[in-house]
Design an enzyme around this catalytic site. Structure first.
Site, PDB file in Angstrom:
ATOM      1  N   GLY A   1       0.825  -1.206   0.000  1.00 45.53           N
ATOM      2  CA  GLY A   1       0.000   0.000   0.000  1.00 45.53           C
ATOM      3  C   GLY A   1       0.858   1.255   0.000  1.00 45.53           C
ATOM      4  O   GLY A   1       1.685   1.450   0.899  1.00 45.53           O
TER       5      GLY A   1
ATOM      6  N   PHE B   1      -0.675   7.322   2.552  1.00 48.06           N
ATOM      7  CA  PHE B   1       0.027   8.077   3.588  1.00 48.06           C
ATOM      8  C   PHE B   1       0.851   7.163   4.490  1.00 48.06           C
ATOM      9  O   PHE B   1       2.024   7.425   4.761  1.00 48.06           O
ATOM     10  CB  PHE B   1      -0.984   8.822   4.471  1.00 48.06           C
ATOM     11  CG  PHE B   1      -1.562  10.050   3.831  1.00 48.06           C
ATOM     12  CD1 PHE B   1      -0.748  11.099   3.456  1.00 48.06           C
ATOM     13  CD2 PHE B   1      -2.926  10.157   3.616  1.00 48.06           C
ATOM     14  CE1 PHE B   1      -1.284  12.238   2.877  1.00 48.06           C
ATOM     15  CE2 PHE B   1      -3.472  11.296   3.040  1.00 48.06           C
ATOM     16  CZ  PHE B   1      -2.657  12.337   2.664  1.00 48.06           C
TER      17      PHE B   1
ATOM     18  N   VAL C   1      -1.407  -7.903  -3.875  1.00 49.81           N
ATOM     19  CA  VAL C   1      -1.205  -9.024  -2.960  1.00 49.81           C
ATOM     20  C   VAL C   1      -2.491  -9.843  -2.898  1.00 49.81           C
ATOM     21  O   VAL C   1      -3.575  -9.302  -2.673  1.00 49.81           O
ATOM     22  CB  VAL C   1      -0.811  -8.512  -1.562  1.00 49.81           C
ATOM     23  CG1 VAL C   1      -0.836  -9.648  -0.539  1.00 49.81           C
ATOM     24  CG2 VAL C   1       0.565  -7.873  -1.616  1.00 49.81           C
TER      25      VAL C   1
ATOM     26  N   GLU D   1     -17.558  18.416   1.864  1.00 50.90           N
ATOM     27  CA  GLU D   1     -16.713  19.050   0.855  1.00 50.90           C
ATOM     28  C   GLU D   1     -17.316  18.906  -0.544  1.00 50.90           C
ATOM     29  O   GLU D   1     -17.331  19.862  -1.331  1.00 50.90           O
ATOM     30  CB  GLU D   1     -15.301  18.456   0.914  1.00 50.90           C
ATOM     31  CG  GLU D   1     -14.542  19.006   2.114  1.00 50.90           C
ATOM     32  CD  GLU D   1     -13.222  18.306   2.407  1.00 50.90           C
ATOM     33  OE1 GLU D   1     -12.419  18.879   3.166  1.00 50.90           O
ATOM     34  OE2 GLU D   1     -12.998  17.196   1.900  1.00 50.90           O
TER      35      GLU D   1
ATOM     36  N   ASP E   1      -5.840   3.332   7.807  1.00 55.35           N
ATOM     37  CA  ASP E   1      -7.267   3.016   7.847  1.00 55.35           C
ATOM     38  C   ASP E   1      -7.531   1.531   8.061  1.00 55.35           C
ATOM     39  O   ASP E   1      -8.631   1.152   8.463  1.00 55.35           O
ATOM     40  CB  ASP E   1      -7.953   3.435   6.534  1.00 55.35           C
ATOM     41  CG  ASP E   1      -7.980   4.935   6.351  1.00 55.35           C
ATOM     42  OD1 ASP E   1      -7.379   5.641   7.185  1.00 55.35           O
ATOM     43  OD2 ASP E   1      -8.589   5.414   5.384  1.00 55.35           O
TER      44      ASP E   1
ATOM     45  N   GLN F   1      -3.703  12.010   9.316  1.00 54.58           N
ATOM     46  CA  GLN F   1      -2.697  12.228  10.367  1.00 54.58           C
ATOM     47  C   GLN F   1      -2.234  10.958  11.075  1.00 54.58           C
ATOM     48  O   GLN F   1      -1.030  10.695  11.151  1.00 54.58           O
ATOM     49  CB  GLN F   1      -3.255  13.180  11.399  1.00 54.58           C
ATOM     50  CG  GLN F   1      -3.063  14.625  11.068  1.00 54.58           C
ATOM     51  CD  GLN F   1      -3.467  15.413  12.294  1.00 54.58           C
ATOM     52  OE1 GLN F   1      -2.706  15.492  13.263  1.00 54.58           O
ATOM     53  NE2 GLN F   1      -4.658  15.950  12.284  1.00 54.58           N
TER      54      GLN F   1
END
Lengths: 459, 459
Positions: free
Chosen positions: A23, A26, A91, A183, A316, A332
């Site tokens: 992955g 972030f 994977v 948003e 996540d 974050q």
């Protein structure tokens, strides 16, 4: 499929620990970069070739930015890191006992440490048939698809006005009142009211409606109540109709049905967008360890699943609890978890105990259309920011975090251009030129129009 | 299909002539803009929402520019022209007697003047089954598809090196040695040698081959022989293998077969691109007038098909002869034809005879990779330019012609960044992650590799 066990190339005989990171978001990318100066060999596997700056995806979806403004090839980001290699593959299996991952291409990779950071995807709460009707926003492809649908809806309404003097309601329905939903709703309203006003001759884009549906009692449920209230008021000022306590019960081509306190609501929808449910990537299941109800891997203070100190689960995909609360699936903590991997491996290499992970929460923010936002700031000072100051803070933080100097400048230029001139060149519709439900609507519309004018529709 | 005859909206009762323009390329858009100050009502119909600056499409295909850098919504371009409206639809029929076009949506548009400027598409010379194997370059979608294939080929080769220590030849085969073929071949060679060198750990991008096949005796056949020779020499210096006199006889998944003087050639091809044949848009057939062998409508000095003074055919769709030669299907004559429509309609409105069209040829140019080009300049002076001066001229002309001030600046910035740093963020692979023929190659490769190493491939 063939598997060339015994001839794997990812383990050059360096004798150094092999770290496989799955992955390139972030968490994964921060883990890879953190390991730059440790004597380990890093292989980052991602099924896409690029890293995506997800917090700005909605701006690609709403044609403010181009995909290349917020995404960059992972191997370009890691090009100057000699101990890292990048593999574009998927994977498909994890053999925990043999410390080996299998790949879609049929090969296998040995590891000494495995870092899983494949994030999350949309959840339709068991109604996967809604997905093509109400796309979510997680990837560049999703963003381009949403852009296509939103722009196409305006084009088709204009065409119907010219050709038949009538168009079905130009409603945009956003399901889910979290930061992404807020948003999207704010940005669609901006597009309709500001940018599109000048481009269309026949429809009045200002007559289009934007509806934001949320099942809970307030939008931005994770934020303090005063910021929720401010966000709702700001959205309403932008013309967005906010429906809280609205449980979506059905999504069809061109319509959405919701259950509310005041009865069932059926909304005609030119475009429906999904920002409601989140489900962990299915990779967690391959470990055979306890998962929470969203499929997240429950990890301990060292980010390990129980009894597997050589496996780290980040971002996540991880269910990590701190002070009795689950750390949220946002950027974050993902970045901090990625950074923490290097600290733990450095401790391992020195034979020291691994430090425990602790999430340092600087706060959260969500934009609401052009030049407004809410920010729940926790560091370097505590504050509930609203309106333009919150938006300016958001702008500064996001420009700062965008990877790559050129991108930062280019994005800033795009923003300034967009905000001050209300024009922008990224409003391209590419790919399929049809919209789900539009055919049905068109035929209904034609009949309605012909009944009004007294002329006959010939099928 | 339903047709609301009698309730058409494109004819507000202004009494002014209705001009329907089909196609928003160089010719159609210039025609629309030229009519801005005439007392006519213009409807521009295009099946896509954007105008594409085709001469730079190859730079999108090779990940130097983003789609939004070279394309703009047609209605944004015409937003300040009150007598023009834009319709995103597709023309399916033309009733010359009734002066009406039918649209895919089922409606019909009345016209007093019809301008057809739908351009050209690829011709596979009756081998349409080659199209998915060897895409051509006419639209933004084509460019993104070519980019996907070229970048994916590098990713897959890297993956195969890591996973099995072997990869099939990384050959890029470009079929057709006209300007597009030359530009694609040069740009792929640039990507392979300059940009990709830093990003990959295992493949050596410099070992990839770029082959340019052309059936004729020399590339750039429309240019003077000395410029053809210079282009071929420049390409060879870049490492491109130029095969003239090579007739492609078959295209398969992962390979191309060509007939040459020295026998049949079978080339393994990771990516095959088509830049050979051009066929006029099928719209010409709907007129029922004489066409040439490529489907272009044969027009007279006023750009009309015989006996139809209210219909103008422009650009690549027109077969217009001047001084015994057919005017080529490139940007300049298309733009000039577009401009000429306004002059002719202005004459009509004043009751004067229409001026005849005359193509004013300023010359041609084609780039050959980074910082080299050939230019056959005919105005304001006559010259055969080569190398860097030709490239610099090309750069200046193209920046000047790009529509929209912001785009021009943004493109210039992208170019400078790319040329001076050899890095760029537009190298995104989106969409499908497979390559035609790669599965076959992978399996062959795996067997070959396992035979070499003595290990066994298990199917």
């Amino acid at each position: 499929m063939a598997a060339l066990t015994g001839s794997l190339q990812n383990a050059p005989p360096t004798g150094r620990p092999r770290v496989v990171i799955v992955g390139g978001g972030f968490a994964g990318l921060n883990a890879a970069k953190g390991l730059a100066h440790l004597p380990v060999d890093v292989t980052l596997v991602d099924r896409s070739n690029h890293y995506t700056f997800q917090p700005l995806l909605y701006q690609v979806a709403l044609a403010v930015l181009s995909p290349a403004d917020i995404a960059q090839p992972i191997r370009t980001i890691l090009r100057h890191q000699p101990n890292a290699q990048v593999l574009m593959d998927q994977v498909t299996g994890i053999n925990v006992a043999a410390r080996q991952v299998s790949l879609a291409s049929g090969a296998r990779l040995d590891y000494d440490y495995l870092v899983l950071a494949t994030g999350a995807t949309h959840s339709y709460f068991g109604n996967d048939q809604w997905e093509p009707l109400a796309p979510g926003l997680k990837t560049i492809e999703d963003a381009v698809e949403i852009r296509r649908r939103v722009l196409l809806a305006f084009e088709l309404a204009e065409r119907q006005m010219v050709e038949q003097g009538w168009h079905p309601p130009l409603n945009f329905v956003v399901i889910g009142g979290g930061p992404t939903g807020v948003e999207l709703a704010g940005a669609i309203s901006d597009i309709a009211q500001l940018y599109m006003r000048h481009d269309f001759r026949h429809i009045d884009p200002a007559t289009s409606r934007v509806l934001l549906l949320d099942g809970g009692p307030r939008i931005l449920a994770a934020y303090p109540p005063d910021l929720s209230a401010n966000a709702e008021a700001t959205l309403k000022r932008l013309g967005v109709e906010v429906h809280t306590g609205a449980q979506v019960t059905a999504v069809g081509p061109g319509w959405v049905q919701a259950h509310t306190q005041s009865g069932d609501l059926r909304i005609e929808a030119a475009v429906t967008l999904w920002a409601a449910g989140v489900l962990a990537s299915p990779l967690g299941k391959l470990l055979g360890v306890p998962l929470d109800r969203r499929g997240c891997v429950i990890v301990d203070g060292q980010l390990n699943p129980p009894g597997q100190p050589e496996i780290f689960v980040l971002g996540d995909l991880a269910h990590f609890e701190q002070d009795g609360h689950q750390v949220p699936g946002v950027a974050q903590p993902a970045m901090q978890m990625g950074d923490h991997v290097a600290k733990m491996l450095a401790a391992d290499l020195r034979g020291k105990p691994r430090p425990a992970f602790r999430y340092f929460d600087k706060g959260d923010m969500a934009t609401i259309g052009r030049m407004a936002a809410v920010a729940d700031v926790k560091w370097p000072f505590k504050a509930h920011m609203k309106g333009f100051p919150a938006w300016f803070t958001w702008l500064t933080v996001h420009i700062f975090f965008l990877i790559g100097f050129r991108n930062r400048l280019s994005v800033l230029a795009s923003w300034m251009w967009t905000y001050f001139t209300f024009t922008r060149g990224a409003r391209l519709i590419t790919g399929d030129q049809t919209l789900p439900g539009w055919k049905e609507q068109t035929e209904v519309g034609r009949q309605a129009a012909s009944e009004e004018t007294g002329s006959k529709a010939i099928k």
